[in-house]
Each structure stands twice: as structure tokens, then as C-alpha cells.
Design a protein around this motif. Structure first.
Motif, PDB file in Angstrom:
ATOM      1  N   VAL A  64       1.434  34.675   8.064  1.00 26.47           N
ATOM      2  CA  VAL A  64       1.246  36.119   8.246  1.00 26.47           C
ATOM      3  C   VAL A  64       2.604  36.788   8.458  1.00 26.47           C
ATOM      4  CG1 VAL A  64       0.348  37.876   9.829  1.00 26.47           C
ATOM      5  CG2 VAL A  64      -1.110  35.987   9.134  1.00 26.47           C
ATOM      6  N   CYS A  65       3.413  36.222   9.322  1.00 28.20           N
ATOM      7  CA  CYS A  65       4.715  36.819   9.638  1.00 28.20           C
ATOM      8  C   CYS A  65       5.650  36.801   8.434  1.00 28.20           C
ATOM      9  CB  CYS A  65       5.353  36.107  10.826  1.00 28.20           C
ATOM     10  SG  CYS A  65       4.445  36.350  12.363  1.00 28.20           S
ATOM     11  N   TYR A  66       5.651  35.725   7.686  1.00 24.06           N
ATOM     12  CA  TYR A  66       6.522  35.667   6.513  1.00 24.06           C
ATOM     13  C   TYR A  66       6.086  36.688   5.475  1.00 24.06           C
ATOM     14  CZ  TYR A  66       9.539  34.056   2.833  1.00 24.06           C
ATOM     15  OH  TYR A  66      10.503  34.017   1.859  1.00 24.06           O
ATOM     16  N   THR A  67       4.804  36.928   5.383  1.00 24.11           N
ATOM     17  CA  THR A  67       4.305  37.937   4.452  1.00 24.11           C
ATOM     18  C   THR A  67       4.897  39.304   4.776  1.00 24.11           C
ATOM     19  OG1 THR A  67       2.236  36.729   4.154  1.00 24.11           O
ATOM     20  CG2 THR A  67       2.208  39.054   3.593  1.00 24.11           C
ATOM     21  N   TYR A  68       5.019  39.616   6.031  1.00 24.42           N
ATOM     22  CA  TYR A  68       5.596  40.898   6.445  1.00 24.42           C
ATOM     23  C   TYR A  68       7.118  40.899   6.379  1.00 24.42           C
ATOM     24  CZ  TYR A  68       1.264  42.788   8.392  1.00 24.42           C
ATOM     25  OH  TYR A  68       0.005  43.291   8.553  1.00 24.42           O
ATOM     26  N   LEU A  69       7.731  39.858   6.946  1.00 23.44           N
ATOM     27  CA  LEU A  69       9.161  39.888   7.233  1.00 23.44           C
ATOM     28  C   LEU A  69      10.048  39.304   6.134  1.00 23.44           C
ATOM     29  CD1 LEU A  69       8.863  38.780  10.953  1.00 23.44           C
ATOM     30  CD2 LEU A  69       9.131  41.111  10.070  1.00 23.44           C
ATOM     31  N   ARG A  70       9.479  38.408   5.322  1.00 28.84           N
ATOM     32  CA  ARG A  70      10.227  37.750   4.249  1.00 28.84           C
ATOM     33  C   ARG A  70      11.443  36.997   4.773  1.00 28.84           C
ATOM     34  NH1 ARG A  70      10.147  42.531  -0.286  1.00 28.84           N
ATOM     35  NH2 ARG A  70       7.942  42.943  -0.132  1.00 28.84           N
ATOM     36  N   SER A  71      11.360  36.543   5.992  1.00 29.55           N
ATOM     37  CA  SER A  71      12.456  35.798   6.620  1.00 29.55           C
ATOM     38  C   SER A  71      11.853  34.679   7.467  1.00 29.55           C
ATOM     39  CB  SER A  71      13.285  36.729   7.509  1.00 29.55           C
ATOM     40  OG  SER A  71      14.064  35.990   8.418  1.00 29.55           O
TER      41      SER A  71
END
Length: 175
Positions: free
Chosen positions: A26-33
Motif C-alpha cells: 500500500v505504501c509503495y503504491t503511494y510513495l514509490r520509494s
């Protein structure tokens, strides 16, 4: 500094085992990091472990985790807009050696992932929650704070955009 207490019904090992991968995705989907996603994941799991209120059921717990993670990501993105920083994520991460044929599959997966990541955030989060996590549109709507119709529209627009972006590359994406 006071050490937070763990709620009596929450086994930290179970929570990390059950939710770490989900929160990272979920977080990578938003942050791309990867690094930022790991930071937000750690904060989210800490909040989950320390939460004292009980959950109605496992579905409520899972939805709460996704909501807290997505809100933390949105806050981080908003803070970045107010306080720009140098981008250290431009340095490529090391890649494990691959066997024959894996390179073609990885390139295909990368192409699809890049197309999904290029979608506007509302479409990207709808695609992730619906197709990757398997939530029905009604549940996605509840998680992201939108109507069911809005989520269906976001998915429709995302599919159309992905179809256009990936058209001709794969037979899996018909017109």
C-alpha cells in the motif's frame, strides 16, 4: 520517554506476519520509494500494536491498517510538497541475478507496474485495493472515503488508460 503499551489481544509477531507485506505494498503504491514505504510501514504497525480499542473482526482490523497506512502516506506526500528534498531514490537498488526467461517476465511486470504507477493517485489506489488486494468496490469506497460509484468510475478510467498505455505490447490487453 514512555514506552507504549501493547494491547492485550495483539500479538506483535502475528500482526507483523499478517500485515507487513500488505502495508508495504500500500505504501509503495503511494510513495514509490522503498525506504519511505518501510518507514510508514513501521509506524503503522507500531500504531496497530499499541491501539487499545478492540476491532469488530479481522476485516475491520485489516481495513483499519490500510486506512492508517494510506493516510500516513498522504500526510508524508503533503509534507514533501511543503518541504522539498533532494531525491536519493534515483540511485538504483541492486538486482538479484536472474535465470533464463525471467528477464522477459520481469520486463513485462515492470511495464505493467510502471503503467499502474503512472495513474493518478485516486485511480492507482482503487486499482491496488481492488485488483491486488481483492476488495470489492464497496469496501474500497469505504476505505478511501469515496462513493461506490466513484470507485467504479476510477477503475473504469484506470482500465481504459492502462489499455491504451499497454495496447500492442501484450495480447492480454485487448482494445
Amino acid at each position: 520517554m514512555q514506552i507504549p503499551r501493547t494491547a492485550p489481544d495483539r500479538d506483535p509477531e502475528r500482526l507483523v506476519r499478517d500485515y507487513a507485506d500488505l502495508v508495504l505494498h500500500v505504501c509503495y503504491t503511494y510513495l514509490r520509494s522503498t525506504a519511505d514505504a518501510e518507514d510508514v510501514c513501521q509506524d503503522t504497525l507500531t500504531k496497530l500494536i499499541c491501539r487499545e480499542e478492540p476491532f469488530r473482526d479481522a476485516g475491520h482490523e485489516r481495513a483499519w491498517v490500510i486506512r492508517v497506512a494510506s493516510n500516513a502516506c498522504k500526510n508524508l506526500l503533503r509534507d514533501r510538497g511543503a518541504h522539498p528534498e533532494a531525491d536519493l531514490d534515483a540511485v538504483p537498488e541492486p538486482v538479484a541475478p536472474q535465470g533464463p526467461g525471467e528477464d522477459a517476465l520481469r520486463q513485462r511486470d515492470d511495464r505493467v507496474l510502471n503503467a499502474v504507477m503512472a495513474l493518478p493517485l485516486p485511480q492507482r489506489e482503487a486499482v491496488y485495493l481492488h485488483y491486488y488486494e481483492g476488495y470489492p468496490t464497496r469496501e474500497v469506497a469505504r476505505i478511501v472515503g469515496a462513493t461506490d460509484a466513484a470507485v467504479r468510475q476510477r477503475l473504469s478510467r484506470a482500465r481504459a488508460s492502462l489499455r491504451d498505455d499497454l495496447k500492442g505490447d501484450y495480447d492480454d490487453f485487448p482494445a
